[in-house]
Design a protein around this motif. Structure first.
Motif, short mmCIF file in Angstrom:
data_model
loop_
_atom_site.label_atom_id
_atom_site.label_comp_id
_atom_site.label_asym_id
_atom_site.label_seq_id
_atom_site.Cartn_x
_atom_site.Cartn_y
_atom_site.Cartn_z
N ALA A 176 1.07 -1.26 -0.16
CA ALA A 176 -0.10 -0.24 -0.22
C ALA A 176 1.20 1.23 0.12
O ALA A 176 0.21 1.86 -0.82
CB ALA A 176 -0.87 0.25 1.05
N ALA A 177 1.68 1.10 1.04
CA ALA A 177 3.26 2.62 0.44
C ALA A 177 3.91 2.45 -0.84
O ALA A 177 4.18 3.90 -0.91
CB ALA A 177 3.98 1.96 1.38
N LEU A 178 3.77 1.57 -0.90
CA LEU A 178 4.09 1.91 -2.82
C LEU A 178 2.61 1.80 -3.83
O LEU A 178 3.84 2.05 -5.30
CB LEU A 178 4.77 0.47 -3.07
CG LEU A 178 6.54 -0.17 -2.14
CD1 LEU A 178 7.04 -1.22 -1.82
CD2 LEU A 178 7.15 1.03 -2.46
N GLY A 179 2.34 2.30 -3.12
CA GLY A 179 1.09 2.42 -4.37
C GLY A 179 0.73 0.72 -5.18
O GLY A 179 0.21 0.97 -6.35
N LEU A 180 0.56 -0.12 -4.42
CA LEU A 180 0.53 -1.24 -5.06
C LEU A 180 -0.72 -2.23 -4.20
O LEU A 180 -0.90 -1.34 -3.61
CB LEU A 180 1.42 -2.53 -5.28
CG LEU A 180 3.22 -2.07 -5.62
CD1 LEU A 180 3.59 -2.87 -5.15
CD2 LEU A 180 2.75 -1.95 -6.99
N GLN A 181 -1.46 -2.83 -5.55
CA GLN A 181 -2.66 -3.44 -4.60
C GLN A 181 -2.11 -4.23 -3.46
O GLN A 181 -1.77 -4.90 -3.96
CB GLN A 181 -3.51 -3.71 -6.05
CG GLN A 181 -4.62 -2.97 -7.32
CD GLN A 181 -5.05 -2.35 -6.27
OE1 GLN A 181 -6.06 -2.94 -5.66
NE2 GLN A 181 -5.02 -1.09 -6.47
N PRO A 182 -3.17 -4.97 -2.84
CA PRO A 182 -3.36 -6.23 -1.61
C PRO A 182 -3.35 -7.67 -2.85
O PRO A 182 -3.21 -7.49 -3.47
CB PRO A 182 -3.92 -6.15 -0.87
CG PRO A 182 -5.54 -5.43 -1.80
CD PRO A 182 -4.54 -4.43 -2.81
N VAL A 183 -2.84 -8.75 -1.96
CA VAL A 183 -2.42 -9.89 -2.44
C VAL A 183 -3.34 -10.51 -1.61
O VAL A 183 -3.11 -10.71 -0.59
CB VAL A 183 -1.04 -10.15 -3.04
CG1 VAL A 183 -0.13 -9.21 -3.71
CG2 VAL A 183 0.03 -10.19 -1.36
N ASP A 184 -4.19 -11.27 -2.34
CA ASP A 184 -5.21 -12.47 -1.02
C ASP A 184 -4.01 -13.62 -1.05
O ASP A 184 -3.86 -14.17 0.25
CB ASP A 184 -6.16 -13.09 -2.06
CG ASP A 184 -6.74 -11.73 -1.91
OD1 ASP A 184 -6.93 -10.95 -1.61
OD2 ASP A 184 -7.71 -12.18 -2.75
N ASN A 185 -2.70 -13.90 -1.70
CA ASN A 185 -1.86 -16.04 -1.32
C ASN A 185 -0.85 -14.96 -1.22
O ASN A 185 0.05 -15.38 -2.64
CB ASN A 185 -2.64 -16.91 -2.51
CG ASN A 185 -1.29 -18.30 -2.45
OD1 ASN A 185 -0.84 -17.88 -1.96
ND2 ASN A 185 -2.28 -19.06 -1.96
N VAL A 186 0.04 -14.94 -0.62
CA VAL A 186 1.18 -14.43 -0.78
C VAL A 186 2.45 -15.46 -0.87
O VAL A 186 3.18 -14.95 -2.06
CB VAL A 186 2.02 -14.21 1.35
CG1 VAL A 186 3.25 -13.93 0.33
CG2 VAL A 186 0.44 -13.71 1.51
N ARG A 187 2.27 -16.77 -0.38
CA ARG A 187 2.93 -17.97 -0.99
C ARG A 187 2.84 -17.72 -2.33
O ARG A 187 4.09 -17.61 -3.52
CB ARG A 187 2.58 -19.29 -0.67
CG ARG A 187 3.59 -20.26 -1.20
CD ARG A 187 2.88 -21.93 -1.06
NE ARG A 187 1.96 -21.86 -1.98
CZ ARG A 187 0.53 -22.81 -1.66
NH1 ARG A 187 0.72 -23.53 -0.47
NH2 ARG A 187 -0.10 -23.01 -2.35
#
Length: 398
Positions: A176-187
């Protein structure tokens, strides 16, 4: 000039393949820098090759202490600190680069850094077992309990949940701080939709799996030109081929090294013991430090080891029989299983091994038919994996 950032965190088994890739990239005209743990031996190796190194995270040797391995709570803290450190260091390290190649799940920040910089991202792993597939269960992850009684699909789902529990909230805060969308599955975000598998297709093939495009390049190795120490050469010349006992950066289960020596000597073989990071020692044995395994392994009767990807690959390429006795850590059990499945040796579960089962495994490895299978497999092991990967990356960038 094309510039590439390579990044990993782990022991020599994690770092050395990326060093091989770095050497091949430079030979093809690319500029390379590497993020590695700050341990002196990694910095010295890269400096000797003229490769710029960027230290990231705590020294990895401190995590591998044999007397008191890190607790689950310590590992959780280390992982959290490593994520923060990566977001602190990787953006500057990636400055001016055209691609970021990350090896290992510990590189949780790498894809986000590459996205924010608008550069190519490649995830690489050294064993098929690290990638989700119904054909195998996920590897044991240090500090997390091993689940039992579920099918592979359920185990991979649980694995994803555990990775999310550790990393999703802090990762998405940084995104979020980089202006990117969140991810649901990190792996699966880290692995990407097209991961690279840096493993030999004969020794460690990828089982075709729907929904995941895996690029198998072959293992990333480089030729080691170092001569063997004079005293070791004299020992080898002074008798029949010995059995090599060594466990790399891993502290073996209690008594495993001593039993390996006793079983080998009972079959009339001399023994070499590699001290490794655990400073392994067995009474009345010829002990060695860091030597050229590519030169050494071809002169051995068998190799007893921990199931590390690099050791398994080097022994297989040398055509020498193997006994793999892994702890339940990462991809070590997988490579032990591949030793047994290909018929080039025997595999045991380190924590449950006994003198009797280890003796039987040594007998299997020393049998003439095992040596014949090991020699046949060794003749088919590829040596161009790092070159293949380097050319593929640069072709894609161009």
């Amino acid at each position: 000039m094309t510039r590439v950032l390579l990044s990993t965190y782990g022991t020599r088994g994690d770092v050395d393949p990326l060093v091989a890739l770095a050497v091949e990239l430079r030979a093809l005209g690319a500029d390379v820098r590497m993020c590695t743990p700050p341990d002196e031996e990694f910095a010295d190796r890269l400096a000797g090759l003229g490769i710029e190194s960027v230290p990231v995270g705590p020294p990895v040797r401190a995590l591998m202490r044999p007397t008191a391995p890190p607790t689950a709570a310590e590992l959780t803290r280390y992982r959290a600190e490593l994520l923060e450190t990566q977001f602190d260091v990787l953006p500057a390290a990636a400055g001016g680069c055209d691609a970021l190649v990350a090896a290992g799940l510990a590189q949780v920040a790498a894809r986000s850094v590459a996205e924010a910089a608008g550069i190519r991202y490649v995830y690489a792993t050294y064993a098929a077992v690290n990638l989700p597939s119904p054909h195998h269960a996920p590897p044991p992850r240090p500090g997390w309990p091993e689940p039992e009684g579920a099918d592979n699909a359920a185990l991979w789902e649980l694995d994803a949940q555990r990775v999310n529990a550790q990393f999703r909230e802090p990762l998405n805060a940084h995104r979020a701080a980089l202006g990117l969308q969140p991810v649901d599955n990190v792996r699966d975000h880290v692995y990407s939709e097209r991961p690279w598998l840096a493993a030999d297709p004969v020794l460690g093939p990828w089982p075709e799996t729907a929904g995941l495009e895996v690029v198998q390049t072959g293992a990333w190795t480089r030729v080691d030109e170092r001569p063997l120490p004079a005293e070791l050469t004299a020992f080898l010349d002074d008798g029949p081929p010995p059995v090599h006992v060594g466990f790399g950066s891993i502290g073996p289960a209690p008594d495993i090294a001593r039993w390996s020596v006793e079983a080998s000597r009972a079959r009339g073989h001399r023994v070499l013991v590699s001290r490794g990071w655990a400073d392994l020692a067995v009474d009345d044995c010829f002990a060695i430090g860091d030597v050229n395994h590519q030169r050494l392994f071809g002169r051995l009767a068998a190799v007893v080891h921990h199931g590390g990807a690099g050791t398994t690959q080097t022994a297989a390429r040398a055509g020498v029989p193997q006994v793999a006795v892994p702890l339940r850590v990462a991809d070590n059990p997988y490579w032990a299983g591949r030793v047994a499945a290909t018929g080039v040796g025997a595999a045991l579960d380190g924590p449950t091994a006994t003198f009797e089962t280890l003796t039987a495994a040594v007998d299997t490895a020393l049998a003439p038919e095992t040596r014949a299978r090991a020699a046949a497999l060794g003749a088919g092991i590829r040596t161009d994996g790092a070159t293949t990967a380097a050319r593929l990356l640069l072709d894609e960038l161009r």
